[in-house]
Design an enzyme around this catalytic site. Structure first.
Site, PDB file in Angstrom:
ATOM      1  N   CYS A 253     -12.522   2.202  39.954  1.00  0.00           N
ATOM      2  CA  CYS A 253     -11.754   2.168  38.704  1.00  0.00           C
ATOM      3  C   CYS A 253     -10.549   1.232  38.825  1.00  0.00           C
ATOM      4  CB  CYS A 253     -11.296   3.586  38.394  1.00  0.00           C
ATOM      5  SG  CYS A 253     -10.205   3.676  36.996  1.00  0.00           S
TER       6      CYS A 253
ATOM      7  N   ARG B 103       0.054  12.471  59.154  1.00  0.00           N
ATOM      8  CA  ARG B 103      -0.852  13.550  58.734  1.00  0.00           C
ATOM      9  C   ARG B 103      -0.611  14.777  59.620  1.00  0.00           C
ATOM     10  NH1 ARG B 103      -3.883  11.972  54.692  1.00  0.00           N
ATOM     11  NH2 ARG B 103      -5.164  13.839  54.861  1.00  0.00           N
TER      12      ARG B 103
ATOM     13  N   CYS C 276      -2.405  22.917  49.566  1.00  0.00           N
ATOM     14  CA  CYS C 276      -2.955  22.208  50.728  1.00  0.00           C
ATOM     15  C   CYS C 276      -2.552  22.940  51.998  1.00  0.00           C
ATOM     16  CB  CYS C 276      -2.468  20.764  50.767  1.00  0.00           C
ATOM     17  SG  CYS C 276      -3.335  19.788  52.015  1.00  0.00           S
TER      18      CYS C 276
ATOM     19  N   ASP D 287      -6.418  10.821  38.281  1.00  0.00           N
ATOM     20  CA  ASP D 287      -5.816  11.571  39.382  1.00  0.00           C
ATOM     21  C   ASP D 287      -4.327  11.259  39.554  1.00  0.00           C
ATOM     22  OD1 ASP D 287      -5.897  13.260  41.527  1.00  0.00           O
ATOM     23  OD2 ASP D 287      -6.633  11.754  42.938  1.00  0.00           O
TER      24      ASP D 287
ATOM     25  N   CYS E 277       1.067  -8.074  43.770  1.00  0.00           N
ATOM     26  CA  CYS E 277       0.676  -9.418  43.308  1.00  0.00           C
ATOM     27  C   CYS E 277       0.787 -10.444  44.440  1.00  0.00           C
ATOM     28  CB  CYS E 277       1.549  -9.805  42.125  1.00  0.00           C
ATOM     29  SG  CYS E 277       1.382 -11.522  41.640  1.00  0.00           S
TER      30      CYS E 277
END
Ligand code: SF4
Ligand code: SF4
Length: 374
Positions: A255, A134, A15, A277, A348
């Site tokens: 998913c 970032r 990256c 992933d 939860c």
């Protein structure tokens, strides 16, 4: 044969940025080789072949990382040429890329537009929040560069989503983030709770998101979104879209909201294939593309073990009225118990907090969405 989703890491874990919460850097560090090399065009050809051999109706290629633009624009030009050559008339090909936006320029944006790539652009709200986590390789905030990338995508009419990582700090600033996106004209949003390192106790990292923070975040985000919806302005937020879809009797497309793992064919730089992933580690390698077909991997022992580990439903969930919506969330967020089975989702409390407070409004949102679809 099903529609096939292939996630490709053409630059492995490499990256050009250094975000504080990078989950893939952590996942890769658990492998023997954190960097598996750049994906060669020969390997990429095998990936397309394998996808076309296995897919029915749809074969989607999603490039991600590390940072997938490090493979260079020429790599992608060759990819779309190969796809054209290997296309089957009965299978639709789709391309997507998830990028930090750092390298994007006019040429990239024009390419994405010409070849209908759907782009996921990582941007954590306004500068003061985005720049907190970032960072570029020199430790500097990247907000201006990412905003420049967003403007380029708009200039070339590229379809793009904004991907926002939810940390404890971002969660408290949900209003600021939502209003910032709206002001910028961003209408397709994904909010992703930050992952903490594998095999590490939660709560140690400064970007930690607690269940209480996430619960309040969900309620506030929903309220902002619902206010707009009631005013006739629909903004897509992936998580909410999926919950509304479930209430409408549809299968979630995400998913992590299906309640069980599915096999996604994640391709690393050396052609290694993994089911998800979040689990691109040596223990979950299903084989190497070109050596083993996707059909064999799907039916293989690793895939079976992977899916099976997600099927147990904890007693708390069995007794819970929110189970049809929540489904114990993503397996990566579930507690790993001492006997290696999977337990309750760490969010939860957040889900219970949200559903209990916004049940009626969710039902009303379903009504409004149905009305809009007519
Ligand atoms: S860990 Fe989460 S994202 Fe990965 S396959 Fe399982 S449910 Fe899906
Ligand atoms: S809210 Fe909690 S108990 Fe209920 S289904 Fe979700 S994870 Fe299970």
């Amino acid at each position: 044969m099903p529609p096939v989703n292939i996630l490709i890491k053409p630059a492995s874990s490499a990256c050009n940025m250094a975000c504080r919460y990078c989950f893939y850097k952590d996942v890769a560090s658990h492998r023997e080789h954190a960097f598996e090399g750049m994906l060669s065009l020969d390997r990429m050809q095998q990936v397309i072949q394998a996808g076309m051999a296995y897919a029915e109706h749809l074969c989607s290629f999603a490039f991600q990382g590390g940072e997938p633009t490090l493979a260079g624009l020429d790599f992608y030009r060759r990819v779309v040429n190969m796809q054209r050559q290997m296309a089957r008339p009965d299978v639709q090909i789709r391309n997507a890329i998830q990028t930090n936006g750092y390298l994007l320029d006019d040429e990239w944006a024009a390419f994405f537009a010409e070849h209908h790539f759907l782009v996921g652009l990582s941007l954590d709200g306004p500068a003061e929040l985005h720049n907190g986590n970032r960072l570029d390789a020199g430790g500097h905030g990247t907000f201006n560069r990412v905003m420049r990338a967003a403007r380029l995508l708009e200039k070339y009419h590229v379809d793009f989503n904004i991907l926002c990582v939810v940390t404890g700090r971002n969660a408290k600033s949900v209003e600021k983030i939502y209003r910032f996106y709206k002001k910028q004209g961003f209408r397709w949003l994904q909010f992703i709770p930050c992952l903490e390192p594998l095999e590490q106790e939660r709560g140690v990292e400064q970007y930690h998101l607690s269940a209480q923070e996430y619960g309040k975040f969900l309620v506030r985000l929903f309220d902002l979104w619902y206010e707009d919806l009631r005013a006739g302005q629909y903004i897509s937020i992936r998580h909410l879209d999926n919950w509304l879809g479930i209430l409408l009797g549809e299968q979630p497309e995400a998913c992590n909201m299906m309640g069980r793992c599915s096999v996604q064919f994640v391709i690393e730089g050396d052609g290694g294939v993994y089911p998800c992933d979040f689990y691109v580690t040596d223990a979950w390698r299903m084989g190497t593309v070109g050596d083993v077909s996707f059909a064999e991997m799907q039916q293989g022992a690793v895939a079976e073990r992977f899916v099976k580990a997600s099927l147990d439903i904890p007693e708390e969930c069995r007794q819970c009225r929110w189970l049809p919506l929540c489904r114990n969330g993503c397996r990566r967020d579930r507690a790993v118990l001492s006997d290696s089975t999977v337990g309750l989702n760490c969010y939860c409390e957040a889900y219970r907090y949200f559903f209990a407070r916004r049940e009626r409004q969710l039902a009303d949102a379903v009504r409004l969405i149905c009305h809009m679809r007519l």
